[in-house]
Design a protein around this motif. Structure first.
Motif, mmCIF file in Angstrom:
data_model
loop_
_atom_site.group_PDB
_atom_site.id
_atom_site.type_symbol
_atom_site.label_atom_id
_atom_site.label_comp_id
_atom_site.label_asym_id
_atom_site.label_seq_id
_atom_site.Cartn_x
_atom_site.Cartn_y
_atom_site.Cartn_z
ATOM 1 N N VAL A 155 7.395 -25.576 -3.401
ATOM 2 C CA VAL A 155 6.954 -24.641 -2.370
ATOM 3 C C VAL A 155 5.571 -24.120 -2.754
ATOM 4 N N LEU A 156 4.674 -24.194 -1.812
ATOM 5 C CA LEU A 156 3.347 -23.615 -1.974
ATOM 6 C C LEU A 156 3.266 -22.447 -0.995
ATOM 7 N N VAL A 157 3.128 -21.255 -1.527
ATOM 8 C CA VAL A 157 3.071 -20.048 -0.708
ATOM 9 C C VAL A 157 1.619 -19.591 -0.639
ATOM 10 N N LEU A 158 1.131 -19.417 0.577
ATOM 11 C CA LEU A 158 -0.207 -18.869 0.802
ATOM 12 C C LEU A 158 -0.041 -17.621 1.653
ATOM 13 N N GLY A 159 -0.620 -16.537 1.205
ATOM 14 C CA GLY A 159 -0.510 -15.294 1.950
ATOM 15 C C GLY A 159 -1.858 -14.647 2.154
ATOM 16 N N ASP A 160 -2.042 -14.067 3.337
ATOM 17 C CA ASP A 160 -3.265 -13.333 3.641
ATOM 18 C C ASP A 160 -2.882 -12.169 4.540
ATOM 19 N N ALA A 161 -2.693 -11.008 3.944
ATOM 20 C CA ALA A 161 -2.314 -9.828 4.713
ATOM 21 C C ALA A 161 -3.508 -9.340 5.524
ATOM 22 N N ALA A 162 -3.213 -8.765 6.665
ATOM 23 C CA ALA A 162 -4.275 -8.239 7.525
ATOM 24 C C ALA A 162 -4.987 -7.092 6.829
ATOM 25 N N GLY A 163 -6.282 -7.052 6.953
ATOM 26 C CA GLY A 163 -7.067 -5.966 6.384
ATOM 27 C C GLY A 163 -7.507 -6.253 4.961
ATOM 28 N N VAL A 196 -6.220 -1.594 -0.755
ATOM 29 C CA VAL A 196 -4.927 -1.338 -1.379
ATOM 30 C C VAL A 196 -3.775 -1.596 -0.416
ATOM 31 N N LYS A 197 -3.911 -1.254 0.861
ATOM 32 C CA LYS A 197 -2.824 -1.450 1.823
ATOM 33 C C LYS A 197 -2.461 -2.928 1.940
ATOM 34 N N ALA A 198 -3.456 -3.786 2.063
ATOM 35 C CA ALA A 198 -3.190 -5.229 2.144
ATOM 36 C C ALA A 198 -2.595 -5.739 0.829
ATOM 37 N N CYS A 199 -3.098 -5.227 -0.273
ATOM 38 C CA CYS A 199 -2.579 -5.620 -1.589
ATOM 39 C C CYS A 199 -1.103 -5.245 -1.710
ATOM 40 N N MET A 200 -0.740 -4.062 -1.257
ATOM 41 C CA MET A 200 0.657 -3.621 -1.322
ATOM 42 C C MET A 200 1.561 -4.495 -0.454
ATOM 43 N N SER A 201 1.082 -4.920 0.700
ATOM 44 C CA SER A 201 1.870 -5.814 1.560
ATOM 45 C C SER A 201 2.151 -7.130 0.852
ATOM 46 N N ILE A 202 1.136 -7.681 0.229
ATOM 47 C CA ILE A 202 1.289 -8.945 -0.483
ATOM 48 C C ILE A 202 2.202 -8.769 -1.697
ATOM 49 N N MET A 203 2.095 -7.643 -2.388
ATOM 50 C CA MET A 203 2.962 -7.402 -3.542
ATOM 51 C C MET A 203 4.422 -7.339 -3.122
ATOM 52 N N THR A 204 4.699 -6.765 -1.961
ATOM 53 C CA THR A 204 6.065 -6.713 -1.441
ATOM 54 C C THR A 204 6.572 -8.117 -1.172
ATOM 55 N N MET A 205 5.738 -8.947 -0.543
ATOM 56 C CA MET A 205 6.127 -10.332 -0.279
ATOM 57 C C MET A 205 6.360 -11.083 -1.584
ATOM 58 N N HIS A 206 5.483 -10.916 -2.549
ATOM 59 C CA HIS A 206 5.627 -11.587 -3.843
ATOM 60 C C HIS A 206 6.949 -11.209 -4.515
#
Length: 168
Positions: free
Chosen positions: A123-131, A134-144
């Motif tokens: 599995v190759l996961v690519l993520g790009d949160a909107a914005g 810190v807010k975008a970073c926190m969204s990606i950390m939740t997904m991770h």
């Protein structure tokens, strides 16, 4: 200097304690430590009967403290973000996967991960949160975190894995 003759005197232990305390205080909250002369300046302005200047000075200090705190928070977010990315390239099924994230700001919403899904699948996961920030970073950390918790479970297909991630 701990090895000087001063520290070897009868009051050496007290000096040790004082030096250790001063080092801890300075490293614990460097911003407050560095602002001592600024606070004294405010007190002088108040004593001289210049309340407008004292208030302007107080506002400038508050802005500086907030800015320093924000810089520290952003640096911490960046370090956390860097810590969740793969440290080195991954070789799976004859492919070598590597990547690099360069955020537009101190921290951002870009993310990637790669892991074996069983046998020859990966599995190759690519993520790009909107914005950005810190807010975008926190969204990606939740997904991770969610993906990390689920990736070792037994899913028959990658489709079911992605469906389960999206439902959570």
């Amino acid at each position: 200097d701990y090895n000087s003759t001063t520290t070897q005197s009868d009051n050496g232990e007290l000096l040790y304690t004082l030096l250790d305390f001063l080092r801890v205080e300075a490293s614990y909250d460097r911003v407050a430590w560095n602002l001592k002369p600024v606070v004294f300046t405010h007190e002088v302005l108040v004593r001289q009967g210049r309340p407008e200047a004292a208030e302007l000075w107080r506002q400038a200090v508050a802005e500086r403290v907030a800015s320093e705190r924000m810089k520290r928070d952003l640096q911490l977010a960046r370090e956390i973000q860097a810590g969740m990315l793969p440290e080195e390239s991954v070789s799976i099924g004859g492919y070598r996967v590597c990547g690099r994230v360069v955020p537009a700001e101190e921290a951002g919403g870009d993310y990637y991960d790669v892991f074996n899904f069983g046998g020859e699948q990966f599995v190759l996961v690519l993520g790009d949160a909107a914005g950005h920030g810190v807010k975008a970073c926190m969204s990606i950390m939740t997904m991770h975190t969610l993906i990390s918790m689920m990736r070792d479970r037994d899913f028959p297909t990658t489709t079911e894995f992605v469906t389960e991630v999206n439902q959570r």
